[in-house]
Design a protein around this motif. Structure first.
Motif, PDB file in Angstrom:
ATOM      1  N   PRO A 231      10.735  27.683  48.870  1.00 34.13           N
ATOM      2  CA  PRO A 231       9.791  26.902  49.499  1.00 34.13           C
ATOM      3  C   PRO A 231       8.819  26.342  48.386  1.00 34.13           C
ATOM      4  O   PRO A 231       8.639  27.026  47.336  1.00 34.13           O
ATOM      5  N   GLU A 232       8.432  25.335  48.902  1.00 37.14           N
ATOM      6  CA  GLU A 232       7.687  24.431  47.759  1.00 37.14           C
ATOM      7  C   GLU A 232       6.240  24.851  47.468  1.00 37.14           C
ATOM      8  O   GLU A 232       5.916  25.152  46.491  1.00 37.14           O
ATOM      9  N   GLU A 233       5.497  25.620  48.743  1.00 40.54           N
ATOM     10  CA  GLU A 233       4.494  26.144  48.735  1.00 40.54           C
ATOM     11  C   GLU A 233       4.421  27.696  48.840  1.00 40.54           C
ATOM     12  O   GLU A 233       4.592  28.212  49.899  1.00 40.54           O
ATOM     13  N   THR A 234       4.492  28.081  47.711  1.00 48.21           N
ATOM     14  CA  THR A 234       4.807  29.672  47.662  1.00 48.21           C
ATOM     15  C   THR A 234       3.756  30.250  46.254  1.00 48.21           C
ATOM     16  O   THR A 234       3.771  29.752  45.245  1.00 48.21           O
ATOM     17  N   GLY A 235       3.104  31.341  46.656  1.00 50.03           N
ATOM     18  CA  GLY A 235       2.201  31.965  45.681  1.00 50.03           C
ATOM     19  C   GLY A 235       2.801  33.183  44.928  1.00 50.03           C
ATOM     20  O   GLY A 235       2.085  33.806  44.090  1.00 50.03           O
TER      21      GLY A 235
ATOM     22  N   LYS B 219      13.005  29.820  40.630  1.00 55.53           N
ATOM     23  CA  LYS B 219      12.950  28.258  41.017  1.00 55.53           C
ATOM     24  C   LYS B 219      13.117  27.619  39.718  1.00 55.53           C
ATOM     25  O   LYS B 219      14.068  26.837  39.606  1.00 55.53           O
TER      26      LYS B 219
ATOM     27  N   GLY C  43       8.717  31.616  41.813  1.00 60.05           N
ATOM     28  CA  GLY C  43       8.335  30.327  40.921  1.00 60.05           C
ATOM     29  C   GLY C  43       9.341  30.538  39.693  1.00 60.05           C
ATOM     30  O   GLY C  43       9.904  29.620  39.375  1.00 60.05           O
TER      31      GLY C  43
END
Length: 389
Positions: free
Chosen positions: A100-104, A112, A109
Motif C-alpha cells: 500500500p502507498e500509505e503505510t507507516g 517495497k 517500507g
C-alpha cells in the motif's frame, strides 16, 4: 571400564553446572549425566513433561497471572493475538507483492524497496535447492511420535547436538562447516553414533577391475575394516564389538609412553560400554573420531538440553540427522548426465587422468560386444560422496 577414564571421574555436582556465559570458545569439563540430573532437580514436572497441555483454560489463567488482569481480559487477548487472527479483511484478495502507498510500517517500507530493486536488476527470488533440502531435513521429524508406546523417549532425557566435520585431507576442508549434524540421546551408546556417521572412505570398494568389471565385489570398506575410536578428554573409546576389530589407539598410546613427551597418561575403554550420560566433555571443544586406520574427523558437541514435546519423540529414530552438507555429484565425462560409477587411470581412450564414467558409457567405450577389454587402462569403482553423504 578403565580406571581413571574420563567417563569414570567423580566430582561434586556443583562443578558440573554448565557455564551459560562461557568466556572461552569451549566450556569447562562437565559430566553429561550430572547436567541432566541437576536440571531435572530444578525444573517442575510440568516443565519436563512431554504430554501436550490440552487445557486452554490453564493458558488463560497463566496469562492473567502474568499480566495481572482479569480472566475475561486474558481470554480476549488470547483470541485477538492468536494466529487465526493474522489474516486480511474478509473479501480482500491481497497480493503480498503489492505494498500500500500509505503505510507507516517500517517493514513494509523495506519490503517495497526490495521489490523495486528486484524489478530493476531482474533478480529471481527463489529458495535455493540446498535451503529447501535443509529445511525438509530439519522439519521431517519434528513432533513425531512412535507407533509403539515403548519407543517413546523418556521425560527428562538429554539431547546432545553433535557436529561431524570433514576429514582434513584437502585444503578446502580445513575451514569448512560440519558436513553432518546429529541429535543423540544421553542414554544412547557411543557405538550408535559411530554407526550413523557417514564417510566416503567407508564406502570405497578396493581393487582394480578393468579385466572383470562385472565381478566387482559388493562389500565396502566399512564391512572389512570395522575398527574405530573416539578420543574424548584423555580417553580412547575403541570399537571392539567384532572379532576383527583392532585397537587403533594402541599405536598412539605406545608412542606417547615410549618417551617423556609431556602428555598425561592416556586411558582406553570399550566404546560399546559407555553412553553419553557417562562422559565428561567440554561443550564446543573439538574431539576426534578415527576410522579406516587413518581417516580422522573432528567431532564437536555444541549443545546439551532436555527433550521437549515438540522434538522427535521416537527414540528409534535417534541418532537423528538434522543437517548435512549438500554436495554436487560428479557427472560422467562422456554423457554429462549420470553420476560417475567408474574412475580410470592411464586410459588410452580418455583425455583426462583420472577420468570418470557412468556404468553405461564406461562399458560402451572400453569393451566390445562380447565384453572383451579394449585398449590399456586401469579401472576402479567410484563412490560419489554426493550420492550417500
Amino acid at each position: 571400564m578403565a580406571e581413571g577414564s574420563s567417563a569414570c571421574r567423580s566430582g561434586d555436582d556443583g562443578d558440573d553446572i554448565p557455564d551459560y556465559e562461557a568466556k572461552e570458545q569451549s566450556s569447562k569439563v562437565l559430566h553429561v549425566g550430572a547436567v541432566g540430573r541437576l536440571w531435572r532437580a530444578r525444573l517442575s514436572a510440568g516443565d519436563i513433561s512431554l504430554q501436550e497441555d490440552e487445557s486452554s483454560q490453564s493458558e488463560v489463567v497463566a496469562v492473567a497471572e502474568e499480566l495481572g488482569c482479569t480472566l475475561d481480559t486474558a481470554a480476549e487477548l488470547k483470541l485477538v493475538c492468536s494466529t487465526d487472527a493474522l489474516k486480511c479483511f474478509e473479501g480482500v484478495d491481497a497480493d503480498p507483492d503489492i505494498i500500500p502507498e500509505e503505510t507507516g510500517l517500517v517493514t513494509l517500507g523495506i519490503r517495497k524497496k526490495i521489490i523495486e530493486g528486484r524489478e530493476e536488476t531482474i533478480l529471481v527470488d527463489r529458495t535455493s535447492r540446498q535451503e529447501m533440502f535443509t529445511y525438509e531435513l530439519e522439519s521431517q521429524a519434528l513432533g513425531k511420535k512412535p507407533q509403539n508406546p515403548s519407543d517413546l523417549v523418556a521425560e527428562g532425557e538429554l539431547v546432545l547436538t553433535v557436529n561431524v566435520f570433514y576429514p582434513v585431507i584437502f585444503q578446502k576442508h580445513k575451514e569448512h562447516k560440519p558436513y553432518q549434524t546429529l541429535l543423540v540421546l544421553g542414554s544412547q551408546r557411543l557405538t550408535e553414533l559411530r554407526d550413523c556417521i557417514m564417510c566416503v572412505s567407508d564406502l570405497q570398494i578396493e581393487g582394480e577391475f578393468s579385466a572383470t568389471p562385472d565381478l566387482a565385489p559388493e562389500h565396502i570398506s566399512k564391512d572389512l575394516y570395522k575398527s574405530a575410536f573416539f578420543y574424548l578428554e584423555g580417553t580412547f573409546y575403541n570399537d571392539t564389538r567384532y572379532p576383527e576389530c583392532r585397537e587403533l589407539s594402541r599405536t598412539i598410546i605406545e608412542w606417547s609412553e615410549s618417551l617423556d613427551r609431556g602428555y598425561k597418561k592416556f586411558q582406553k575403554a570399550k566404546m560399546e560400554d559407555y553412553t553419553f550420560n557417562d562422559l565428561h566433555i567440554k561443550i564446543g571443544f573439538p574431539y576426534l573420531y578415527c576410522h579406516q586406520g587413518d581417516c580422522e574427523h573432528i567431532v564437536m558437541i555444541t549443545d546439551i538440553r532436555l527433550i521437549h514435546r515438540d522434538d522427535c519423540l521416537d527414540k528409534m529414530l535417534y541418532p537423528l540427522l538434522v543437517k548435512k552438507h549438500w554436495l554436487w555429484t560428479r557427472k560422467c565425462f562422456v554423457c554429462k548426465m549420470y553420476t560417475a560409477r567408474w574412475v580410470t587411470n592411464d586410459d588410452s581412450f580418455a583425455s583426462d587422468d583420472p577420468c570418470f564414467f557412468c556404468d553405461v558409457c564406461f562399458k560402451m567405450l572400453h569393451y566390445d560386444a562380447e565384453g572383451n577389454k579394449l585398449g590399456d587402462f586401469l579401472a576402479y569403482p567410484y563412490v560419489d560422496p554426493g550420492t550417500f553423504i
